[in-house]
Design a protein around this motif. Structure first.
Motif, short mmCIF file in Angstrom:
data_model
loop_
_atom_site.label_atom_id
_atom_site.label_comp_id
_atom_site.label_asym_id
_atom_site.label_seq_id
_atom_site.Cartn_x
_atom_site.Cartn_y
_atom_site.Cartn_z
N PRO A 1 9.30 -16.21 47.10
CA PRO A 1 9.27 -17.17 46.00
C PRO A 1 8.11 -18.15 46.08
CG PRO A 1 11.10 -17.63 47.49
CD PRO A 1 10.53 -16.32 47.89
N PHE A 2 7.61 -18.40 47.30
CA PHE A 2 6.56 -19.42 47.45
C PHE A 2 5.23 -19.01 46.82
CE2 PHE A 2 9.29 -20.71 51.16
CZ PHE A 2 9.80 -21.81 50.51
N LEU A 3 4.97 -17.69 46.62
CA LEU A 3 3.73 -17.29 45.96
C LEU A 3 3.71 -17.84 44.54
CD1 LEU A 3 1.08 -15.66 45.68
CD2 LEU A 3 2.45 -13.72 44.99
N ASN A 4 4.74 -17.52 43.78
CA ASN A 4 4.82 -18.00 42.40
C ASN A 4 4.94 -19.52 42.35
OD1 ASN A 4 4.64 -15.66 40.65
ND2 ASN A 4 6.50 -14.97 41.69
N SER B 1 -2.09 -12.12 57.88
CA SER B 1 -0.95 -11.70 57.09
C SER B 1 -1.05 -12.37 55.74
CB SER B 1 0.37 -12.09 57.77
OG SER B 1 0.69 -13.43 57.48
N ALA B 2 -0.34 -11.82 54.77
CA ALA B 2 -0.41 -12.36 53.42
C ALA B 2 0.15 -13.77 53.37
CB ALA B 2 0.34 -11.44 52.47
N VAL B 3 1.18 -14.04 54.18
CA VAL B 3 1.78 -15.38 54.17
C VAL B 3 0.77 -16.42 54.71
CG1 VAL B 3 3.61 -16.83 55.13
CG2 VAL B 3 4.12 -14.52 54.37
N VAL B 4 0.06 -16.04 55.79
CA VAL B 4 -0.96 -16.94 56.34
C VAL B 4 -2.04 -17.18 55.30
CG1 VAL B 4 -2.76 -17.17 58.10
CG2 VAL B 4 -0.52 -16.29 58.72
N ALA B 5 -2.46 -16.10 54.61
CA ALA B 5 -3.50 -16.22 53.59
C ALA B 5 -3.05 -17.16 52.47
CB ALA B 5 -3.85 -14.84 53.04
N LEU B 6 -1.79 -17.08 52.11
CA LEU B 6 -1.27 -17.96 51.05
C LEU B 6 -1.31 -19.42 51.50
CD1 LEU B 6 0.16 -18.45 48.33
CD2 LEU B 6 2.34 -18.01 49.48
N ILE C 1 -5.95 -17.56 46.23
CA ILE C 1 -4.71 -16.77 46.14
C ILE C 1 -5.01 -15.41 45.51
CG2 ILE C 1 -2.44 -16.59 45.03
CD1 ILE C 1 -2.10 -19.57 45.35
N GLU C 2 -5.84 -15.43 44.46
CA GLU C 2 -6.17 -14.14 43.80
C GLU C 2 -6.94 -13.22 44.73
OE1 GLU C 2 -7.97 -15.73 40.31
OE2 GLU C 2 -6.06 -15.78 39.22
N ALA C 3 -7.63 -13.81 45.70
CA ALA C 3 -8.43 -12.99 46.62
C ALA C 3 -7.60 -12.41 47.77
CB ALA C 3 -9.58 -13.84 47.18
N ILE C 4 -6.32 -12.78 47.85
CA ILE C 4 -5.49 -12.26 48.97
C ILE C 4 -5.36 -10.75 48.83
CG2 ILE C 4 -3.23 -12.30 50.08
CD1 ILE C 4 -2.93 -15.19 49.14
N GLU C 5 -5.74 -10.05 49.90
CA GLU C 5 -5.84 -8.59 49.80
C GLU C 5 -4.50 -7.92 49.52
OE1 GLU C 5 -7.92 -6.70 53.01
OE2 GLU C 5 -9.74 -7.87 52.57
N ASP C 6 -3.54 -8.18 50.37
CA ASP C 6 -2.26 -7.48 50.18
C ASP C 6 -1.25 -8.39 49.49
OD1 ASP C 6 -2.50 -9.02 52.38
OD2 ASP C 6 -1.67 -7.57 53.81
N ARG C 7 -1.66 -8.90 48.33
CA ARG C 7 -0.83 -9.85 47.60
C ARG C 7 0.52 -9.27 47.22
NH1 ARG C 7 -3.24 -12.71 42.38
NH2 ARG C 7 -1.05 -12.87 41.82
N GLU C 8 0.53 -7.96 46.97
CA GLU C 8 1.79 -7.35 46.52
C GLU C 8 2.90 -7.51 47.57
OE1 GLU C 8 -1.01 -5.71 47.02
OE2 GLU C 8 -0.61 -4.31 48.66
#
Lengths: 398, 117
Positions: free
Chosen positions: A353-356, A316-321, A340-347
């Protein structure tokens, strides 16, 4: 108490069971005011509820149908009192609470409804308290509970612990308990006491699962271990003035050693079996964090490896982050930003809020202050609670 | 399958022994519950019936005299009844052997077919 009474009355009479409990509490208030609180208040309440249930069964046994499998035994004085007695005996109470937990996790109900029902029926929270915990309107929660109870009443018997789709239902129970715990841990409510109570209840119910042979599975131990490790750090997540503290800022001396030891023991139990769930891996990660006395001493290599594993089992994107943040700790902020930039489904993380916040932190570490501020400002717009907002505002000011 | 009534009898002394203390009472009820549950599980229980209190009056004869129950001096008192279903009288009697009331030497179960007229 409600669970035992529902066992006697049948699910279709859930409201009646709740009335009896309510009644027992009202009587307690009256009697205790005059005579003082008895030495064992919960036993007093149980006895009162039991007597009241028996009265009710005697009065209404011809007018009402109670639990279908007990109807015959409740009809007759030969056995009615003994059946009521049995329903209130401790091992039966355990079974009934588990049964009720499984019933609340009916696949027909959405997860928030399952959790609201568990809180209401098994933990005795009122709609107002649940609404406070979820920052939601009391009326909305009341509606959610009422709808949930209708679904429960439609099922003629409470979920049977030996049912065929038991495994699927057990994992729904795990999920609901973990969500309940997370609500306490990250939840929206500003009241620490409310949040700690949610965590306590989730851990109490998980402990019940560990007591019954049918539900004492490796996954149950894993989810329990995960909660113990998180709970050990609960106090240190906010500092003395009530501000959120990031992992690297937390005062590790306040981590609860007892809960960490309990987590280790539970994780050990979880490993006995051939089941590997996401709870196992997450608990193992939490265990590595708890074992390190400083952020620098953390075995980041092990953590990255475990996040790799988690990405294989439940990507999942959260796990990837989280994996990217661990990489940044191990290999430096540049590698972290790349990850982080390589995370596939970043959108999918855009509203999170934790991504930013993570990008801001990594930019700050590599000395890009303006970039960092831009990310923190973006995160601020997405913050979900006052505590999160204050945390991010502090970062922007730095 | 036909209906049979079980009439449970016992001596006042045995009754006192079974119901006198809360512990004895609970033990006795537990035995009854096990037995009735078993009858039900095997499809023999039509109605568990009810136990009867000790007190009683008797209306007798065409003079309609009311007297206190004949219980004081009686060796056996009706303690209650159940209605069960069995293939025939022999089966019903055989099943009655499991009644917990028979653990007392004075206990008895009268098995009577319910007549169809």
């Amino acid at each position: 108490m409600t669970a035992s009474l529902t066992r006697l009355f049948g699910v279709q009479n859930l409201a009646l069971a709740e009335d009896v409990v309510q009644d027992a509490f009202c009587r307690a208030l009256e009697v205790w005011r005059v005579r003082g609180v008895p030495p064992n208040p919960s036993a007093w309440l149980m006895t009162t509820a039991r007597n009241r249930a028996l009265d009710l069964i005697r009065r209404e046994r011809t007018a009402r149908t109670f639990a279908p499998e007990l109807t015959r035994l409740l009809e007759t004085e030969w056995t009615a009192a003994a059946v009521v007695e049995e329903a209130f005996s401790s091992d039966v109470v355990l079974g009934e609470q588990l049964r009720m937990m499984f019933s609340c996790c009916d696949p027909e109900l959405a997860e928030p409804a399952q959790i609201a029902l568990i809180l209401n029926i098994l933990c005795g929270f009122g709609a107002g308290e649940i609404a406070a915990a979820y920052l939601s309107g009391t009326a909305a929660i009341e509606k959610r509970i009422a709808r949930g109870k209708k679904v429960l009443a439609r099922s003629s018997t409470l979920f049977d612990l030996s049912d065929a789709d038991f495994a699927a239902r057990l994992s729904a129970v795990h999920r609901a308990l973990y969500l309940l715990f997370s609500e306490g841990y990250h939840g929206a409510s500003a009241h620490d006491t409310v949040r700690a109570e949610l965590c306590d209840e989730a851990m109490r119910l998980a402990a019940l699962l560990r007591e019954h042979p049918a539900t004492r599975t490796p996954a149950t131990f894993a989810v329990s271990a995960l909660m113990s490790f998180h709970a050990a750090r609960l106090q240190s997540r906010v500092d003395a003035s009530g501000e959120l503290q990031a992992l690297w800022e937390q005062d590790r001396s306040t981590w609860n050693r007892e809960l960490i030891a309990q987590g280790e023991l539970l994780l050990d139990h979880a490993a006995r079996g051939d089941e590997l769930t996401t709870y196992h891996i997450e608990a193992a990660i939490a265990s590595v964090h708890c074992a390190a006395s400083t952020i620098g001493e953390t075995n980041w290599n092990a953590i990255v490896t475990m996040y790799d594993q988690l990405m294989l089992v439940a990507p999942s994107a959260v796990v990837a982050l989280n994996r990217a943040i661990a990489i940044a700790q191990r290999d430096g902020p540049e590698r972290g930003i790349e990850a982080i930039e390589a995370i596939e489904d970043r959108e999918r993380l855009e509203a999170y809020p934790f991504l930013n916040a993570a990008l801001g932190e990594l930019e700050r570490r590599r000395g890009h202050a303006a970039e960092a501020r831009r990310y923190f400002t973006a995160a601020l717009a997405l913050a979900r609670s006052d505590a999160e907002r204050r945390y991010l505002e502090k970062r922007i000011r730095e | 399958m036909s209906d049979f009534i079980y009439i449970y009898r016992n001596s006042p002394a045995a009754r006192e022994a079974n119901m006198g203390t809360p512990e004895a009472r609970q033990k006795s009820m537990q035995r009854w519950m096990t037995w009735l549950r078993e009858l039900e599980a095997n499809g023999h229980l039509k109605s568990a019936g009810q136990p009867l209190d000790r007190d009683g009056k008797v209306a007798r004869g065409n003079s309609r005299t009311i007297t206190d129950g004949p219980f004081v001096e009686a060796k056996d008192v009706i303690g209650g009844y159940s209605i069960i279903q069995a293939k025939d009288l022999a089966e019903a009697a055989e099943l009655a052997k499991g009644c917990p009331g028979l653990e007392d030497p004075d206990g008895s179960v009268e098995v009577r077919p319910v007549a169809s007229m």
